[in-house]
Enzyme design. Structure first.
Site, PDB file in Angstrom:
ATOM      1  N   TYR A  70      -9.610  -7.927  -5.069  1.00 33.95           N
ATOM      2  CA  TYR A  70      -8.357  -7.698  -5.757  1.00 33.95           C
ATOM      3  C   TYR A  70      -8.066  -8.711  -6.844  1.00 33.95           C
ATOM      4  O   TYR A  70      -7.082  -8.587  -7.555  1.00 33.95           O
ATOM      5  CB  TYR A  70      -7.199  -7.715  -4.752  1.00 33.95           C
ATOM      6  CG  TYR A  70      -7.171  -6.512  -3.859  1.00 33.95           C
ATOM      7  CD1 TYR A  70      -6.364  -5.422  -4.165  1.00 33.95           C
ATOM      8  CD2 TYR A  70      -7.939  -6.463  -2.721  1.00 33.95           C
ATOM      9  CE1 TYR A  70      -6.335  -4.309  -3.349  1.00 33.95           C
ATOM     10  CE2 TYR A  70      -7.913  -5.357  -1.898  1.00 33.95           C
ATOM     11  CZ  TYR A  70      -7.113  -4.284  -2.213  1.00 33.95           C
ATOM     12  OH  TYR A  70      -7.095  -3.187  -1.399  1.00 33.95           O
TER      13      TYR A  70
ATOM     14  N   HIS B 287      -2.009   2.171  -5.982  1.00 35.16           N
ATOM     15  CA  HIS B 287      -2.790   0.965  -5.710  1.00 35.16           C
ATOM     16  C   HIS B 287      -2.944   0.107  -6.964  1.00 35.16           C
ATOM     17  O   HIS B 287      -3.200  -1.089  -6.873  1.00 35.16           O
ATOM     18  CB  HIS B 287      -4.160   1.351  -5.161  1.00 35.16           C
ATOM     19  CG  HIS B 287      -4.752   0.296  -4.273  1.00 35.16           C
ATOM     20  ND1 HIS B 287      -4.275   0.034  -3.006  1.00 35.16           N
ATOM     21  CD2 HIS B 287      -5.766  -0.583  -4.478  1.00 35.16           C
ATOM     22  CE1 HIS B 287      -4.981  -0.943  -2.466  1.00 35.16           C
ATOM     23  NE2 HIS B 287      -5.882  -1.343  -3.332  1.00 35.16           N
TER      24      HIS B 287
ATOM     25  N   ARG C 171      -0.286  -2.481  -6.776  1.00 30.29           N
ATOM     26  CA  ARG C 171      -0.587  -3.481  -5.743  1.00 30.29           C
ATOM     27  C   ARG C 171      -1.594  -4.488  -6.282  1.00 30.29           C
ATOM     28  O   ARG C 171      -1.411  -5.712  -6.138  1.00 30.29           O
ATOM     29  CB  ARG C 171      -1.137  -2.787  -4.496  1.00 30.29           C
ATOM     30  CG  ARG C 171      -1.666  -3.731  -3.420  1.00 30.29           C
ATOM     31  CD  ARG C 171      -2.026  -2.917  -2.169  1.00 30.29           C
ATOM     32  NE  ARG C 171      -2.910  -3.627  -1.269  1.00 30.29           N
ATOM     33  CZ  ARG C 171      -2.504  -4.491  -0.342  1.00 30.29           C
ATOM     34  NH1 ARG C 171      -1.230  -4.790  -0.223  1.00 30.29           N
ATOM     35  NH2 ARG C 171      -3.376  -5.074   0.461  1.00 30.29           N
TER      36      ARG C 171
ATOM     37  N   LYS D 278      -2.454  -2.150   7.804  1.00 32.46           N
ATOM     38  CA  LYS D 278      -3.628  -1.578   8.465  1.00 32.46           C
ATOM     39  C   LYS D 278      -3.784  -2.150   9.866  1.00 32.46           C
ATOM     40  O   LYS D 278      -3.499  -3.311  10.113  1.00 32.46           O
ATOM     41  CB  LYS D 278      -4.888  -1.878   7.643  1.00 32.46           C
ATOM     42  CG  LYS D 278      -4.988  -1.077   6.351  1.00 32.46           C
ATOM     43  CD  LYS D 278      -6.314  -1.348   5.659  1.00 32.46           C
ATOM     44  CE  LYS D 278      -6.478  -0.487   4.435  1.00 32.46           C
ATOM     45  NZ  LYS D 278      -7.779  -0.732   3.756  1.00 32.46           N
TER      46      LYS D 278
ATOM     47  N   HIS E 195      -4.358  -9.293   3.920  1.00 36.38           N
ATOM     48  CA  HIS E 195      -5.795  -9.232   4.128  1.00 36.38           C
ATOM     49  C   HIS E 195      -6.208 -10.092   5.318  1.00 36.38           C
ATOM     50  O   HIS E 195      -5.709 -11.208   5.491  1.00 36.38           O
ATOM     51  CB  HIS E 195      -6.552  -9.717   2.897  1.00 36.38           C
ATOM     52  CG  HIS E 195      -6.496  -8.772   1.750  1.00 36.38           C
ATOM     53  ND1 HIS E 195      -6.757  -9.149   0.454  1.00 36.38           N
ATOM     54  CD2 HIS E 195      -6.208  -7.440   1.695  1.00 36.38           C
ATOM     55  CE1 HIS E 195      -6.641  -8.095  -0.341  1.00 36.38           C
ATOM     56  NE2 HIS E 195      -6.301  -7.059   0.389  1.00 36.38           N
TER      57      HIS E 195
ATOM     58  N   ARG F 261       0.865  -1.176   0.000  1.00 35.18           N
ATOM     59  CA  ARG F 261       0.000   0.000   0.000  1.00 35.18           C
ATOM     60  C   ARG F 261       0.904   1.230   0.000  1.00 35.18           C
ATOM     61  O   ARG F 261       2.022   1.183   0.506  1.00 35.18           O
ATOM     62  CB  ARG F 261      -0.898   0.023   1.239  1.00 35.18           C
ATOM     63  CG  ARG F 261      -1.845  -1.166   1.369  1.00 35.18           C
ATOM     64  CD  ARG F 261      -2.663  -1.060   2.651  1.00 35.18           C
ATOM     65  NE  ARG F 261      -3.624  -2.151   2.785  1.00 35.18           N
ATOM     66  CZ  ARG F 261      -3.407  -3.279   3.437  1.00 35.18           C
ATOM     67  NH1 ARG F 261      -2.220  -3.460   4.026  1.00 35.18           N
ATOM     68  NH2 ARG F 261      -4.322  -4.212   3.514  1.00 35.18           N
TER      69      ARG F 261
END
Length: 314
Positions: free
Chosen positions: A283, A248, A251, A176, A274, A152
């Site tokens: 994705y 992105h 990615r 995240k 994830h 990211r």
């Protein structure tokens, strides 16, 4: 309680909790400030006086000025989180969010590049100088890290020198929710790093900032910002591919190409960091139910039980 006090208390508590990233806290604060200004323009100051009709008026006003449904849903999520927080302290406070139903937004898949497009972006026909300058070597390293390690943009901007393990061929990133993960980096990353690091060191010497640990620096020898990375990506995309490229995009492209080659869903999930398989589905252009069946059949920790044949998975 005054509305401004309520918003400040909520965002400060959210920031202290550590459960949300700084970017999420900032997004909630920004959305709530917009709501706050709208309510104040209608004469509201006390949070207890807000009614469902006021919230509907706010959402309709935002929609009428062109705000997308996806963004409206984000604003609504911020309001829902705000009132959930407030009711913990004041259970009797009325919650105007209850009963309001937001429309579902269309799920838009992220942009992605074909393998040939990715190769053209990473290895353009117009070769850079044989002795690249600081900005050229840094920008090529940005491309290599984004595509090789599927980072990211926030993870890339936050990298420090010690996060790169040349011996192991890996990069340590903080994702995240402050979740750390280790991802591989291809040989081209290390080759570009060898070009970049001496130029980085020379810049730090010139600016007398040798203690700076950030991997990616701007011309002032400070950490390169997320916005600067986005601008550099846009410029390189337009020059090399004739199109706007967002960080992105690389990615998503990396994950898609990985899945196409290896067919290993679990590896892609770990690669991207994830938490759940449903996010990975976004994705990889694949339907969630198809992914779930692949996961159930392939992963040793999956349940290995037959799924009911509902309309959703026929």
């Amino acid at each position: 309680m005054l509305m401004q006090e309520a918003v400040n208390d909520f965002t400060e508590t959210l920031a202290r909790s550590g459960r949300s990233s700084p970017a999420t806290v900032e997004a909630y604060h920004r959305d709530l400030q917009g709501w706050l200004h709208f309510m104040q323009s209608r004469g509201h100051q006390d949070i207890a006086h807000i009614q469902p009709g006021d919230l509907r008026a706010y959402l309709m006003a935002e929609r009428s000025r062109g705000v997308a449904v996806r963004s409206l849903r984000r604003r609504f999520a911020a309001l829902r989180a705000l009132y959930r927080h407030l009711q913990k302290e004041s259970p009797d406070l009325s919650n105007p969010v209850q009963g309001i139903i937001m429309p579902k937004s269309e799920q838009r898949l992220p942009d992605w590049l074909t393998v040939d497009q990715a190769k053209q972006l990473m290895d353009p026909a117009e070769k850079p100088s044989t002795t690249p300058n600081f900005a050229q070597s840094r920008d090529q390293l940005i491309l290599e890290l984004l595509y090789s390690s599927a980072l990211r943009v926030s993870e890339l901007a936050g990298l420090d020198l010690q996060d790169l393990d040349r011996h192991g061929g890996t990069v340590r990133v903080m994702g995240k929710g402050s979740k750390e993960r280790i991802v591989p980096a291809g040989k081209t990353v290390w080759r570009m790093l060898d070009l970049y690091l001496p130029l980085r060191h020379a810049l730090l010497m010139d600016k007398h900032l040798l203690e700076e640990n950030a991997l990616l620096l701007n011309a002032s020898a400070h950490r390169l910002s997320i916005r600067s990375i986005q601008i550099r990506m846009k410029e390189m995309g337009e020059k090399r591919l004739g199109q706007h490229i967002h960080p992105h995009t690389l990615r998503h492209s990396a994950a898609s190409h990985f899945l196409q080659s290896a067919g290993d869903l679990r590896a892609v999930q770990e690669y991207l960091g994830h938490a759940g398989i449903a996010t990975t589905a976004i994705y990889t252009h694949m339907d969630y139910q198809q992914l779930a069946h692949v996961y159930d059949a392939a992963h040793p920790r999956a349940r290995h039980t037959k799924r009911p044949e509902t309309e959703d998975n026929l």
